[in-house]
Design a protein around this motif. Structure first.
Motif, PDB file in Angstrom:
ATOM      1  N   MET A  53      39.001 -83.144  49.176  1.00 50.14           N
ATOM      2  CA  MET A  53      38.700 -81.988  50.003  1.00 50.14           C
ATOM      3  C   MET A  53      37.973 -80.961  49.122  1.00 50.14           C
ATOM      4  O   MET A  53      38.409 -80.643  48.029  1.00 50.14           O
ATOM      5  N   ARG A  54      36.904 -80.466  49.647  1.00 51.51           N
ATOM      6  CA  ARG A  54      36.111 -79.459  48.945  1.00 51.51           C
ATOM      7  C   ARG A  54      36.747 -78.088  49.126  1.00 51.51           C
ATOM      8  O   ARG A  54      37.298 -77.781  50.185  1.00 51.51           O
ATOM      9  N   HIS A  55      36.679 -77.252  48.084  1.00 53.93           N
ATOM     10  CA  HIS A  55      37.148 -75.871  48.225  1.00 53.93           C
ATOM     11  C   HIS A  55      36.159 -74.934  47.539  1.00 53.93           C
ATOM     12  O   HIS A  55      35.456 -75.328  46.620  1.00 53.93           O
ATOM     13  N   GLU A  56      36.112 -73.706  48.073  1.00 57.48           N
ATOM     14  CA  GLU A  56      35.147 -72.714  47.591  1.00 57.48           C
ATOM     15  C   GLU A  56      35.857 -71.403  47.301  1.00 57.48           C
ATOM     16  O   GLU A  56      36.724 -70.973  48.066  1.00 57.48           O
ATOM     17  N   GLN A  57      35.440 -70.758  46.247  1.00 56.05           N
ATOM     18  CA  GLN A  57      35.978 -69.452  45.880  1.00 56.05           C
ATOM     19  C   GLN A  57      35.276 -68.366  46.686  1.00 56.05           C
ATOM     20  O   GLN A  57      34.068 -68.423  46.913  1.00 56.05           O
ATOM     21  N   VAL A  58      36.047 -67.374  47.114  1.00 53.07           N
ATOM     22  CA  VAL A  58      35.526 -66.231  47.860  1.00 53.07           C
ATOM     23  C   VAL A  58      35.582 -65.006  46.958  1.00 53.07           C
ATOM     24  O   VAL A  58      36.577 -64.787  46.257  1.00 53.07           O
ATOM     25  N   HIS A  59      34.525 -64.218  46.985  1.00 52.96           N
ATOM     26  CA  HIS A  59      34.452 -62.985  46.200  1.00 52.96           C
ATOM     27  C   HIS A  59      34.240 -61.799  47.134  1.00 52.96           C
ATOM     28  O   HIS A  59      33.646 -61.946  48.199  1.00 52.96           O
ATOM     29  N   THR A  60      34.692 -60.649  46.719  1.00 45.92           N
ATOM     30  CA  THR A  60      34.290 -59.393  47.352  1.00 45.92           C
ATOM     31  C   THR A  60      33.579 -58.579  46.283  1.00 45.92           C
ATOM     32  O   THR A  60      33.661 -58.881  45.098  1.00 45.92           O
ATOM     33  N   ASP A  61      32.880 -57.568  46.699  1.00 50.04           N
ATOM     34  CA  ASP A  61      32.174 -56.716  45.758  1.00 50.04           C
ATOM     35  C   ASP A  61      32.544 -55.270  46.025  1.00 50.04           C
ATOM     36  O   ASP A  61      32.223 -54.759  47.101  1.00 50.04           O
ATOM     37  N   PRO A  62      33.276 -54.630  45.134  1.00 46.97           N
ATOM     38  CA  PRO A  62      33.696 -55.144  43.835  1.00 46.97           C
ATOM     39  C   PRO A  62      34.843 -56.146  43.980  1.00 46.97           C
ATOM     40  O   PRO A  62      35.537 -56.163  44.989  1.00 46.97           O
ATOM     41  N   ASP A  63      35.007 -56.952  42.946  1.00 51.15           N
ATOM     42  CA  ASP A  63      36.075 -57.953  42.926  1.00 51.15           C
ATOM     43  C   ASP A  63      37.087 -57.563  41.850  1.00 51.15           C
ATOM     44  O   ASP A  63      36.912 -57.882  40.678  1.00 51.15           O
ATOM     45  N   PRO A  64      38.173 -56.873  42.248  1.00 56.47           N
ATOM     46  CA  PRO A  64      39.148 -56.419  41.257  1.00 56.47           C
ATOM     47  C   PRO A  64      39.945 -57.563  40.638  1.00 56.47           C
ATOM     48  O   PRO A  64      40.657 -57.363  39.649  1.00 56.47           O
ATOM     49  N   TYR A  65      39.824 -58.770  41.165  1.00 54.34           N
ATOM     50  CA  TYR A  65      40.589 -59.908  40.647  1.00 54.34           C
ATOM     51  C   TYR A  65      39.872 -60.630  39.510  1.00 54.34           C
ATOM     52  O   TYR A  65      40.484 -61.355  38.741  1.00 54.34           O
ATOM     53  N   ALA A  66      38.560 -60.476  39.420  1.00 51.30           N
ATOM     54  CA  ALA A  66      37.762 -61.217  38.445  1.00 51.30           C
ATOM     55  C   ALA A  66      38.279 -61.092  37.011  1.00 51.30           C
ATOM     56  O   ALA A  66      38.374 -62.107  36.310  1.00 51.30           O
ATOM     57  N   PRO A  67      38.646 -59.890  36.536  1.00 51.29           N
ATOM     58  CA  PRO A  67      39.108 -59.802  35.144  1.00 51.29           C
ATOM     59  C   PRO A  67      40.392 -60.594  34.866  1.00 51.29           C
ATOM     60  O   PRO A  67      40.693 -60.914  33.720  1.00 51.29           O
ATOM     61  N   TYR A  68      41.133 -60.924  35.919  1.00 51.44           N
ATOM     62  CA  TYR A  68      42.408 -61.620  35.759  1.00 51.44           C
ATOM     63  C   TYR A  68      42.290 -63.123  36.010  1.00 51.44           C
ATOM     64  O   TYR A  68      43.302 -63.836  36.046  1.00 51.44           O
ATOM     65  N   LEU A  69      41.045 -63.598  36.226  1.00 54.95           N
ATOM     66  CA  LEU A  69      40.775 -65.008  36.487  1.00 54.95           C
ATOM     67  C   LEU A  69      41.511 -65.506  37.724  1.00 54.95           C
ATOM     68  O   LEU A  69      42.039 -66.608  37.767  1.00 54.95           O
ATOM     69  N   LEU A  70      41.538 -64.651  38.763  1.00 56.74           N
ATOM     70  CA  LEU A  70      42.125 -64.979  40.060  1.00 56.74           C
ATOM     71  C   LEU A  70      41.031 -64.963  41.109  1.00 56.74           C
ATOM     72  O   LEU A  70      40.031 -64.260  40.971  1.00 56.74           O
ATOM     73  N   SER A  71      41.235 -65.694  42.171  1.00 57.51           N
ATOM     74  CA  SER A  71      40.298 -65.697  43.291  1.00 57.51           C
ATOM     75  C   SER A  71      40.790 -64.751  44.375  1.00 57.51           C
ATOM     76  O   SER A  71      41.984 -64.731  44.683  1.00 57.51           O
ATOM     77  N   GLN A  72      39.888 -63.989  44.957  1.00 61.98           N
ATOM     78  CA  GLN A  72      40.232 -63.170  46.128  1.00 61.98           C
ATOM     79  C   GLN A  72      40.772 -64.072  47.223  1.00 61.98           C
ATOM     80  O   GLN A  72      41.737 -63.759  47.881  1.00 61.98           O
ATOM     81  N   ALA A  73      40.098 -65.207  47.395  1.00 59.37           N
ATOM     82  CA  ALA A  73      40.507 -66.187  48.398  1.00 59.37           C
ATOM     83  C   ALA A  73      39.851 -67.515  48.062  1.00 59.37           C
ATOM     84  O   ALA A  73      38.882 -67.575  47.305  1.00 59.37           O
ATOM     85  N   ILE A  74      40.406 -68.569  48.658  1.00 64.36           N
ATOM     86  CA  ILE A  74      39.845 -69.917  48.541  1.00 64.36           C
ATOM     87  C   ILE A  74      39.729 -70.483  49.954  1.00 64.36           C
ATOM     88  O   ILE A  74      40.679 -70.420  50.732  1.00 64.36           O
ATOM     89  N   ARG A  75      38.544 -71.020  50.262  1.00 61.26           N
ATOM     90  CA  ARG A  75      38.346 -71.737  51.540  1.00 61.26           C
ATOM     91  C   ARG A  75      38.515 -73.211  51.275  1.00 61.26           C
ATOM     92  O   ARG A  75      37.907 -73.759  50.359  1.00 61.26           O
ATOM     93  N   ALA A  76      39.355 -73.865  52.100  1.00 60.53           N
ATOM     94  CA  ALA A  76      39.578 -75.303  51.952  1.00 60.53           C
ATOM     95  C   ALA A  76      40.086 -75.863  53.274  1.00 60.53           C
ATOM     96  O   ALA A  76      40.958 -75.259  53.917  1.00 60.53           O
ATOM     97  N   GLY A  77      39.544 -76.990  53.682  1.00 61.61           N
ATOM     98  CA  GLY A  77      40.037 -77.702  54.849  1.00 61.61           C
ATOM     99  C   GLY A  77      40.132 -76.886  56.121  1.00 61.61           C
ATOM    100  O   GLY A  77      41.059 -77.067  56.890  1.00 61.61           O
ATOM    101  N   GLY A  78      39.179 -76.010  56.353  1.00 69.32           N
ATOM    102  CA  GLY A  78      39.190 -75.202  57.577  1.00 69.32           C
ATOM    103  C   GLY A  78      40.100 -73.991  57.514  1.00 69.32           C
ATOM    104  O   GLY A  78      40.271 -73.278  58.498  1.00 69.32           O
TER     105      GLY A  78
END
Length: 136
Positions: A1-26
């Protein structure tokens, strides 16, 4: 199953190596959203209402960036530093969601990622398969 990382701008999670969200399997799996402002700081220190407003706004922004919306949320987990806010959560549910309301788990925790944080909300939502990821 493919998954994609979601970002917002600004992305306050980026410095912590976390994803705002992940899309996977609908589905869209949104990380806990707290009362973080665009500057990365807590909005409304000591003010639950202000923090809840910001947390829900951040949740909505992350959902939109991932091709979903509040109306497509199927499950939320709400972390509170005090169950004294339960009645306010009913009001917030009415304001931000509509019937059928998402399944929910509410948990009282001794602390969140910052000693000033009072609420954090994570969600699972249906994602639009045709949506392209965008920065919100």
């Amino acid at each position: 199953m493919r998954h994609e990382q979601v970002h917002t701008d600004p992305d306050p999670y980026a410095p912590y190596l976390l994803s705002q969200a992940i899309r996977a399997g609908g589905f869209l799996f949104v990380s806990g959203q707290a009362a973080v402002g665009d500057d990365g700081g807590i909005v409304g220190r000591g003010d639950f209402d202000a923090q809840a407003q910001q947390a829900f706004s951040n949740l909505e922004r992350a959902l939109q960036a991932g091709g979903s919306s509040l109306g497509r949320v199927v499950k939320v987990t709400v972390f509170l530093t005090s169950m004294a806010y339960v009645d306010k959560m009913v009001e917030l549910r009415r304001k931000w969601f509509s019937a059928p309301y998402p399944a929910e788990t509410m948990v009282e925790v001794s602390a969140l990622y910052s000693p000033d944080a009072m609420i954090e909300i994570e969600a699972i939502a249906l994602a639009d398969d045709a949506a392209s990821l965008r920065y919100a």
